[in-house]
Scaffold this active site. Sequence first.
Site, PDB file in Angstrom:
ATOM      1  N   PRO A 244       0.832  -1.214   0.000  1.00  0.00           N
ATOM      2  CG  PRO A 244      -0.768  -1.569   1.655  1.00  0.00           C
ATOM      3  CD  PRO A 244       0.533  -2.090   1.147  1.00  0.00           C
ATOM      4  N   GLY A 245       0.418   2.256  -0.735  1.00  0.00           N
ATOM      5  CA  GLY A 245       1.076   3.560  -0.725  1.00  0.00           C
ATOM      6  C   GLY A 245       2.276   3.684  -1.623  1.00  0.00           C
ATOM      7  N   GLY A 247       2.240   3.868  -4.957  1.00  0.00           N
ATOM      8  CA  GLY A 247       1.969   4.676  -6.143  1.00  0.00           C
ATOM      9  C   GLY A 247       1.307   3.948  -7.282  1.00  0.00           C
ATOM     10  CD  GLU A 466      14.265   1.609  24.771  1.00  0.00           C
ATOM     11  OE1 GLU A 466      14.907   1.420  23.713  1.00  0.00           O
ATOM     12  OE2 GLU A 466      13.136   1.117  24.968  1.00  0.00           O
ATOM     13  CG  ASP A 540      12.396  -5.779  22.648  1.00  0.00           C
ATOM     14  OD1 ASP A 540      12.113  -5.109  21.642  1.00  0.00           O
ATOM     15  OD2 ASP A 540      12.808  -5.288  23.717  1.00  0.00           O
TER      16      ASP A 540
END
Length: 645
Positions: A244-245, A247, A466, A540
């Site tokens: 999708p998207g 073009g 993190e 994760d």
Amino acid sequence: MEIPKNNNQKKKPFNNIWPPKFNIIWIYVILIGGIAYMWTTSNTSEPIKSDWLKVKEQMIENGDVEKIVFINNQNKAEVFIKKDSLDKYADQFKGRQPKYGPQFYFIVSQNFNPEEQFVQVRNSLPEESRFSLETEERTNYFGKAIEWLFFPVLIIGLWIFMFRRMNKSMGGGSGQGGGIFSVGKSQAKLFDKENNTQVTFKDVAGLAEAKVEVMEIVDFLKNPKKYTQLGGKIPKGALLVGPPGTGKTLLAKAVAGEANVPFFSISGSDFVEMFVGVGASRVRDLFRQAKEKAPCIVFIDEIDAVGRARSKNAGFSSNDERENTLNQLLTEMDGFGSNSGVIILAATNRADILDKALMRAGRFDRQIHVDLPELKEREEIFNVHLRALKLIDGFDIAFLAKQTPGFSGADIANVCNEAALIAARKNKESIDKQDFLDAVDRIIGGLEKRSKIISASEKRTIAFHEAGHATVSWKLPNANPLLKVTIIPRGRSLGAAWYLPEERQITTKEQMLEEMAATLGGRAAEEIINNKVSTGALNDLEKVSKQAYAMVSYFGMSDNIGNVSFYDSSENSGYNLGKPYSEKTAEMIDAEVKSIIDGAYQRAKDILRENYEGFNKLAELLLEKEVIFSEDLEAIFGERLKKAN
């Protein structure tokens, strides 16, 4: 005398608005105006209802009655007052004193004898006060006309109105004809020389290979002799396939803008209707119109809405409306009749579920893959969408292309729009680099939630989680390079790490193992620091589990299982709901997956223990700044190791 040239120009605006178009509101305005005029100019009013006793004792005895007219078939009597006596009853007329009678009326029962009652009262009056008496029969012809004509006309009008509205709601208001009877007509929009689209191939950035194949179809329509003189035949259909998207629809619009032939555009869902047989009827009507306009192009967007494989239709019904529509589409595309000069373009992002008969040669001869844009193509797409934006001087578009791997054309357009909104929100006069970075963060991670209440201990756990991801990925050369890390909540996540994945076509086993170790770095960091784990690693663990099962079951990257793949790329397993391997093999697969994940997890813990000082420093820096970049990691750990060739 010579007429000035600009006289015609002055008349053009008047000519454009005259004569004005008819509007049904005019009829309503005229009717309301007529009623208002009659109401304000009328000098008469309706007679006031009274009763026989009041008329007898007050009006007749006072000599105010000039005449009484009794209507036999209505049991109603109308009373006419003498002109010189009207002032006595002015208060009853409420300012609308009538000049003409009757001024009063009364209703009597069927047992009332008018001749006996009226004559008796009149004879009791003196000669000068007596009134005249009339009896008559009346028929309300206007009321009869209303009853027999007006209401049928009203019902017919309402019927026409409702079906015209239904026709518009079904798309039949675009010149397809009469109300509900146009339900089986095609809903396709026609683009020709008069109403052609303005999109051309210049507006389609990237997609170089796809444009080459589509331009060949356009060139054939413009210069058919170039191909037919050699005996060649143009493909009858081309299927645009891609995520999708990317073009696909834009590419079809560019075909409409480039080709000097009629272009029919319709969505696959327009064929599907609740009425039985409507879809097949619309398919027939579409191809009938296309044959009349040949040579032409027919574009069907999201064809999977009607072209789903018949064996995969829900309900397993052979009489399904969607299946009937598909059968008609197959017949029209390459049936017994000829569709010479009609080329079919279709777009879908679910080519795997399309019916095999639809994909065979002679229908859709070509599949044009419209993939996600690569680095150079993303830069071209950014150039298109940045034309209308006000950027700072010296803006680096190539930097944006590097920051958006895996973005589709629609995603890039969204980034540009979000960056403009963010800059406007900050009252900037131009858009800078940071606005685009904030837009990318918002699209990937969601809106920042700084107001979210997080305790100090939770925030510390998130920071070390993190930092664990960042440390392990920095120390493993085959893992994706880190861009930045944040502990600011976004969307549903409490923290996030942004990477710049390498755009590669194949991935080795070593690369996958190191990526898994980097993904498990957060869980490993929690265990090392807190001696316990939390639910923060859910995403994760899900990612790593899927990746490990893919390595063993699909890619044959397990020594014990061997070079075996249980992946069905054709998805033709039919109704076989079981696994394509035995229970013993399933146990081996589970054991191999656990071994791979345990190895990656142990590797992540070893890296964190070996670099504990830098890992701890990175977490403290993250707690202080909340956002750190690759430059901060380089300052702590040194330059990242280069990947071995």
